[in-house]
Design a protein around this motif. Structure first.
Motif, short mmCIF file in Angstrom:
data_model
loop_
_atom_site.label_atom_id
_atom_site.label_comp_id
_atom_site.label_asym_id
_atom_site.label_seq_id
_atom_site.Cartn_x
_atom_site.Cartn_y
_atom_site.Cartn_z
N GLY A 19 113.02 -77.03 67.26
CA GLY A 19 113.04 -76.16 68.30
C GLY A 19 114.31 -75.46 68.84
N GLN A 20 115.37 -75.45 68.19
CA GLN A 20 116.45 -74.69 68.65
C GLN A 20 116.39 -73.59 67.44
OE1 GLN A 20 119.80 -77.28 67.10
NE2 GLN A 20 120.21 -78.48 68.59
N PHE A 21 115.60 -73.92 65.86
CA PHE A 21 115.75 -72.88 65.66
C PHE A 21 114.32 -71.70 66.05
CE2 PHE A 21 111.91 -71.43 61.96
CZ PHE A 21 112.91 -70.37 61.24
N ARG A 22 113.21 -72.57 66.38
CA ARG A 22 112.13 -71.76 66.74
C ARG A 22 112.85 -70.81 68.41
NH1 ARG A 22 107.24 -74.71 69.02
NH2 ARG A 22 105.96 -74.01 66.72
N GLU A 23 114.00 -71.21 68.88
CA GLU A 23 114.60 -70.27 69.81
C GLU A 23 115.35 -69.15 69.03
OE1 GLU A 23 116.84 -72.72 72.29
OE2 GLU A 23 115.08 -73.99 72.72
N TRP A 24 116.03 -69.62 67.81
CA TRP A 24 116.99 -68.97 67.30
C TRP A 24 115.77 -67.82 67.02
CZ3 TRP A 24 116.88 -67.61 61.88
CH2 TRP A 24 117.69 -66.61 62.24
N ILE A 25 114.78 -67.57 66.46
CA ILE A 25 113.75 -66.95 65.59
C ILE A 25 113.25 -65.97 66.64
CG2 ILE A 25 111.20 -66.57 65.16
CD1 ILE A 25 112.96 -66.81 62.07
N ALA A 26 113.08 -66.62 68.02
CA ALA A 26 112.76 -65.44 69.56
C ALA A 26 113.67 -64.69 69.33
CB ALA A 26 112.37 -66.70 70.49
N LYS A 27 114.55 -65.14 69.65
CA LYS A 27 115.78 -64.55 69.56
C LYS A 27 116.39 -63.01 68.62
CE LYS A 27 118.39 -67.54 73.07
NZ LYS A 27 119.40 -67.72 73.07
N THR A 28 116.32 -63.54 67.50
CA THR A 28 116.83 -62.74 66.07
C THR A 28 115.36 -62.01 65.37
OG1 THR A 28 118.00 -64.90 65.28
CG2 THR A 28 117.50 -62.99 64.36
N CYS A 29 114.93 -62.45 65.82
CA CYS A 29 113.27 -61.68 65.77
C CYS A 29 112.82 -61.06 66.60
CB CYS A 29 112.70 -62.29 64.37
SG CYS A 29 113.50 -63.13 62.05
N ALA A 30 113.17 -60.32 68.00
CA ALA A 30 112.54 -59.76 68.32
C ALA A 30 112.38 -59.00 68.89
CB ALA A 30 114.04 -60.07 69.87
N ASP A 31 113.06 -57.68 67.66
CA ASP A 31 112.39 -56.82 67.19
C ASP A 31 110.82 -57.03 66.03
OD1 ASP A 31 113.82 -58.07 65.57
OD2 ASP A 31 115.08 -55.25 64.97
N ASP A 32 111.11 -58.13 65.64
CA ASP A 32 109.90 -57.90 64.07
C ASP A 32 108.25 -58.91 64.66
OD1 ASP A 32 108.42 -58.72 61.90
OD2 ASP A 32 110.60 -58.75 61.13
#
Length: 282
Positions: free
Chosen positions: A87-100
């Protein structure tokens, strides 16, 4: 007069003797010190080379182990399964790859089981590269911003690579089927696929092979004609060929049996199209 000459000769001989003695001593000292200096320089160079070799060996072993998928025995840190990490990884991806969106949407669209599987896979990759996924997604490297940014980029790039590979699985399976048919056109596993693709490239006029010469050929020659026609079509117009290839792959209807003259034994279609499902984490 003779006495003066004799004295001068004695002085000259004495001077020459002193000069030669000094040169001899200097040369002997040089000979004694040079090997020692050379040995010292050689020892220093050997030590530096050994140090470089040790570092390179460690890096090589780490990369080789990672490529083989073998956990590194020398790792001091042991990964612990954290139930909150997916779940933490999914949230991190949402922020980190917001432009992808391609990567972000792919991760967000994974099922719970798929997300768990991919997080485990990603954790193994990170560990084999010498760091932990939790360090990145839980912001544990905040005290070293440059290091945190580096590892965040590594994780991001790896996720993009996985997403691209997963997205290409369908086309990859079609390509594998095409390769298998070209390598062995007599195989029953790819026979239907080859017949349908051959019929389409002939109908589209992408090959010089005519249906008439195919029909009068012996069964083994017919297989060679099909392979030749398909390869020729791929070179003639790869855009149209790829479209036909996708149509064959997505067509679920039974393969059409190519008409045979009375003197030629009819072909039978033994198997359905090879349509292995794409390998993915979903």
């Amino acid at each position: 007069m003779y006495l003066l000459v004799l004295v001068l000769l004695v002085v000259a001989a004495g001077t020459a003797s002193v000069i030669l003695d000094r040169r001899w001593r200097a040369q002997r000292t040089l000979n004694e010190t040079t090997p020692a200096a050379a040995a010292s320089t050689s020892a220093t160079a050997s030590a530096e080379a050994a140090s470089d070799a040790t570092v390179m060996s460690k890096v090589t072993d780490r990369v080789a182990s990672a490529l083989r998928g073998v956990p590194l025995v020398g790792d001091r840190l042991i990964r612990k399964k954290d139930p909150n990490l997916p779940g933490q990884f999914r949230e991190w991806i949402a922020k980190t790859c917001a432009d992808d969106p391609s990567v972000n949407n792919w991760v967000q669209g994974l099922s719970q089981e798929g997300l768990q599987a991919f997080t485990n896979h990603l954790s193994v990759f990170c560990s084999e590269m010498g760091f932990e996924l939790a360090w990145v997604v839980q912001q544990q490297l905040a005290i070293q911003p440059e290091l945190a940014q580096t590892f965040a980029q590594v994780v991001g790039h790896y996720c993009r690579a996985c997403q691209q590979a997963a997205g290409a699985q369908d086309e990859l399976e079609v390509y594998k089927t095409l390769q298998a048919f070209e390598s062995n056109p007599a195989s029953k596993k790819t026979q239907a696929f080859g017949h349908k693709l051959f019929a389409k490239v002939v109908e589209a006029g992408l090959t010089s092979v005519s249906m008439s010469e195919y029909l009068i050929a012996a069964p083994k020659e017919q297989q060679q004609y099909m392979v030749r026609a398909i390869r020729e079509a791929a070179k003639t117009n790869h855009v149209v060929f790829n479209r036909l290839l996708k149509e064959v792959a997505s067509d679920s209807a039974p393969a059409s049996t190519v008409a045979q003259p009375a003197t030629t034994q009819a072909h039978t279609t033994a198997d359905q199209d090879a349509n292995a499902s794409a390998t993915s984490f979903a």
